[in-house]
Scaffold this motif. Sequence first.
Motif, PDB file in Angstrom:
ATOM      1  N   PHE A   1      -3.478  -3.170  -7.841  1.00 23.82           N
ATOM      2  CA  PHE A   1      -3.620  -4.194  -6.809  1.00 23.82           C
ATOM      3  C   PHE A   1      -4.852  -3.920  -5.964  1.00 23.82           C
ATOM      4  N   ALA A   2      -5.363  -4.957  -5.356  1.00 26.13           N
ATOM      5  CA  ALA A   2      -6.518  -4.830  -4.475  1.00 26.13           C
ATOM      6  C   ALA A   2      -6.320  -5.713  -3.256  1.00 26.13           C
ATOM      7  N   ALA A   3      -6.847  -5.254  -2.135  1.00 27.63           N
ATOM      8  CA  ALA A   3      -6.793  -6.039  -0.896  1.00 27.63           C
ATOM      9  C   ALA A   3      -8.179  -6.052  -0.286  1.00 27.63           C
ATOM     10  N   ASP A   4      -8.666  -7.220   0.039  1.00 27.51           N
ATOM     11  CA  ASP A   4      -9.986  -7.362   0.638  1.00 27.51           C
ATOM     12  C   ASP A   4      -9.903  -7.261   2.155  1.00 27.51           C
ATOM     13  N   ALA A   5     -11.025  -6.902   2.755  1.00 28.71           N
ATOM     14  CA  ALA A   5     -11.110  -6.911   4.214  1.00 28.71           C
ATOM     15  C   ALA A   5     -10.985  -8.345   4.711  1.00 28.71           C
ATOM     16  N   HIS A   6     -10.338  -8.504   5.855  1.00 33.50           N
ATOM     17  CA  HIS A   6     -10.269  -9.831   6.449  1.00 33.50           C
ATOM     18  C   HIS A   6     -11.685 -10.319   6.754  1.00 33.50           C
ATOM     19  N   PRO A   7     -11.984 -11.585   6.482  1.00 30.85           N
ATOM     20  CA  PRO A   7     -13.336 -12.089   6.691  1.00 30.85           C
ATOM     21  C   PRO A   7     -13.678 -12.215   8.175  1.00 30.85           C
ATOM     22  N   GLY A   8     -14.968 -12.362   8.428  1.00 32.86           N
ATOM     23  CA  GLY A   8     -15.422 -12.552   9.799  1.00 32.86           C
ATOM     24  C   GLY A   8     -15.770 -11.240  10.472  1.00 32.86           C
TER      25      GLY A   8
ATOM     26  N   ILE B   1     -13.796   5.893  11.919  1.00 33.51           N
ATOM     27  CA  ILE B   1     -12.668   6.544  11.273  1.00 33.51           C
ATOM     28  C   ILE B   1     -11.877   5.552  10.435  1.00 33.51           C
ATOM     29  N   LEU B   2     -11.176   6.088   9.455  1.00 27.45           N
ATOM     30  CA  LEU B   2     -10.169   5.335   8.719  1.00 27.45           C
ATOM     31  C   LEU B   2      -8.830   5.712   9.325  1.00 27.45           C
ATOM     32  N   VAL B   3      -8.117   4.716   9.807  1.00 30.50           N
ATOM     33  CA  VAL B   3      -6.813   4.946  10.441  1.00 30.50           C
ATOM     34  C   VAL B   3      -5.718   4.595   9.448  1.00 30.50           C
TER      35      VAL B   3
ATOM     36  N   PHE C   1       0.865  -1.177   0.000  1.00 34.23           N
ATOM     37  CA  PHE C   1       0.000   0.000   0.000  1.00 34.23           C
ATOM     38  C   PHE C   1       0.904   1.230   0.000  1.00 34.23           C
ATOM     39  N   PRO C   2       0.503   2.319  -0.681  1.00 37.38           N
ATOM     40  CA  PRO C   2       1.397   3.472  -0.857  1.00 37.38           C
ATOM     41  C   PRO C   2       2.134   3.881   0.407  1.00 37.38           C
ATOM     42  N   GLY C   3       3.451   4.030   0.234  1.00 34.89           N
ATOM     43  CA  GLY C   3       4.297   4.473   1.333  1.00 34.89           C
ATOM     44  C   GLY C   3       4.608   3.402   2.351  1.00 34.89           C
ATOM     45  N   GLY C   4       4.201   2.157   2.102  1.00 29.06           N
ATOM     46  CA  GLY C   4       4.408   1.115   3.106  1.00 29.06           C
ATOM     47  C   GLY C   4       3.555   1.327   4.341  1.00 29.06           C
ATOM     48  N   THR C   5       2.385   1.980   4.146  1.00 33.85           N
ATOM     49  CA  THR C   5       1.474   2.236   5.256  1.00 33.85           C
ATOM     50  C   THR C   5       0.445   1.118   5.353  1.00 33.85           C
ATOM     51  N   SER C   6      -0.384   1.176   6.389  1.00 38.28           N
ATOM     52  CA  SER C   6      -1.517   0.265   6.511  1.00 38.28           C
ATOM     53  C   SER C   6      -2.765   1.081   6.801  1.00 38.28           C
ATOM     54  N   VAL C   7      -3.922   0.519   6.482  1.00 39.48           N
ATOM     55  CA  VAL C   7      -5.191   1.198   6.753  1.00 39.48           C
ATOM     56  C   VAL C   7      -6.137   0.238   7.454  1.00 39.48           C
ATOM     57  N   SER C   8      -6.956   0.780   8.324  1.00 43.11           N
ATOM     58  CA  SER C   8      -8.000  -0.002   8.980  1.00 43.11           C
ATOM     59  C   SER C   8      -9.183   0.907   9.257  1.00 43.11           C
ATOM     60  N   ARG C   9     -10.346   0.284   9.323  1.00 43.56           N
ATOM     61  CA  ARG C   9     -11.570   1.022   9.618  1.00 43.56           C
ATOM     62  C   ARG C   9     -11.955   0.728  11.060  1.00 43.56           C
ATOM     63  N   VAL C  10     -12.199   1.773  11.847  1.00 39.11           N
ATOM     64  CA  VAL C  10     -12.434   1.606  13.278  1.00 39.11           C
ATOM     65  C   VAL C  10     -13.767   2.233  13.670  1.00 39.11           C
ATOM     66  N   SER C  11     -14.633   1.418  14.251  1.00 36.47           N
ATOM     67  CA  SER C  11     -15.835   1.926  14.902  1.00 36.47           C
ATOM     68  C   SER C  11     -15.482   2.120  16.373  1.00 36.47           C
ATOM     69  N   VAL C  12     -15.332   3.369  16.771  1.00 34.24           N
ATOM     70  CA  VAL C  12     -14.819   3.672  18.114  1.00 34.24           C
ATOM     71  C   VAL C  12     -15.804   3.191  19.175  1.00 34.24           C
ATOM     72  N   TYR C  13     -15.270   2.563  20.216  1.00 33.02           N
ATOM     73  CA  TYR C  13     -16.112   2.033  21.287  1.00 33.02           C
ATOM     74  C   TYR C  13     -17.032   3.125  21.837  1.00 33.02           C
ATOM     75  N   ASP C  14     -18.270   2.727  22.128  1.00 32.47           N
ATOM     76  CA  ASP C  14     -19.196   3.664  22.762  1.00 32.47           C
ATOM     77  C   ASP C  14     -19.408   3.331  24.234  1.00 32.47           C
TER      78      ASP C  14
ATOM     79  N   GLY D   1     -11.439   0.558  19.248  1.00 33.02           N
ATOM     80  CA  GLY D   1     -12.756   0.228  18.726  1.00 33.02           C
ATOM     81  C   GLY D   1     -12.748  -1.097  17.998  1.00 33.02           C
ATOM     82  N   HIS D   2     -13.862  -1.402  17.362  1.00 31.09           N
ATOM     83  CA  HIS D   2     -13.962  -2.610  16.557  1.00 31.09           C
ATOM     84  C   HIS D   2     -13.277  -2.351  15.212  1.00 31.09           C
ATOM     85  N   LEU D   3     -12.342  -3.229  14.849  1.00 34.62           N
ATOM     86  CA  LEU D   3     -11.484  -3.011  13.685  1.00 34.62           C
ATOM     87  C   LEU D   3     -11.926  -3.835  12.487  1.00 34.62           C
ATOM     88  N   GLN D   4     -11.927  -3.190  11.330  1.00 35.47           N
ATOM     89  CA  GLN D   4     -11.992  -3.896  10.054  1.00 35.47           C
ATOM     90  C   GLN D   4     -10.639  -3.672   9.388  1.00 35.47           C
ATOM     91  N   THR D   5      -9.871  -4.736   9.273  1.00 34.38           N
ATOM     92  CA  THR D   5      -8.542  -4.623   8.691  1.00 34.38           C
ATOM     93  C   THR D   5      -8.531  -5.198   7.275  1.00 34.38           C
TER      94      THR D   5
END
Length: 241
Positions: free
Chosen positions: A212-219, A85-87, A4-17, A227-231
Amino acid sequence: MAWFPGGTSVSRVSVYDWPTVDGCAGGSPHLHTASAEGYVVLAGSGRVETLGADGFASHPLTRERILWFTPGTVHRLVNGGGLEILVVMSNAGLPEAGDAVLTYKPELLADPGAYAAVTAIPDGPGVEEFVRRRRDHAVEGYLWWRSRVETEGPAALAELHAHAAKLVRGKASGWQNLWRDRPLAEAHRTGEHLDALAAGADPEHLSHASVFAADAHPGPRRYGMCGHLQTFDVEGAQPAR
């Protein structure tokens, strides 16, 4: 493999309530010892509280603003309602390898065994209860460190930083390989391309143009610090079809 550009990583986070001892809902305050982190708001609202070289600050998070911070910055996400948020993390792989250190009080930070016992999520039932307790330990410690910073100034963070550096010392040599193979390799590759372009050489690298494409990890989303992470499976990225 194209990272991923710059050797970074991304994840989607639903911040705990989940509410905390001071009435705020949100995640576990922590810092990173080697990585920078950025936030892009996808939904809802909230703020991130920080402790750093400028002391304590509270920064609003909205869709009209992105925010990022450097290693050593203590950060606490506060959910104002539906915050998602997208981290974007520098040095993909390092945070997952233990780059993050939670803001417990000194007695826990000074004891690696005790730190691990309240931090490493166990297998089996009761995971949510464990993560809530971990978050509460981190918030209680954070409020203690924040009080010290507000009283003594940013220099009070030196003790926290020393504990964090000691906790990760045994892992850091392994992180160097991740850094060399990902962000540093990406930077070197760009440098080679720029040298070729500046020299008027055959732009052979352009002939390898690929998508290139990367899918979200299943489950279900897993429990993270904030928060709850979608990686996304950037290590298993494949040419897009």
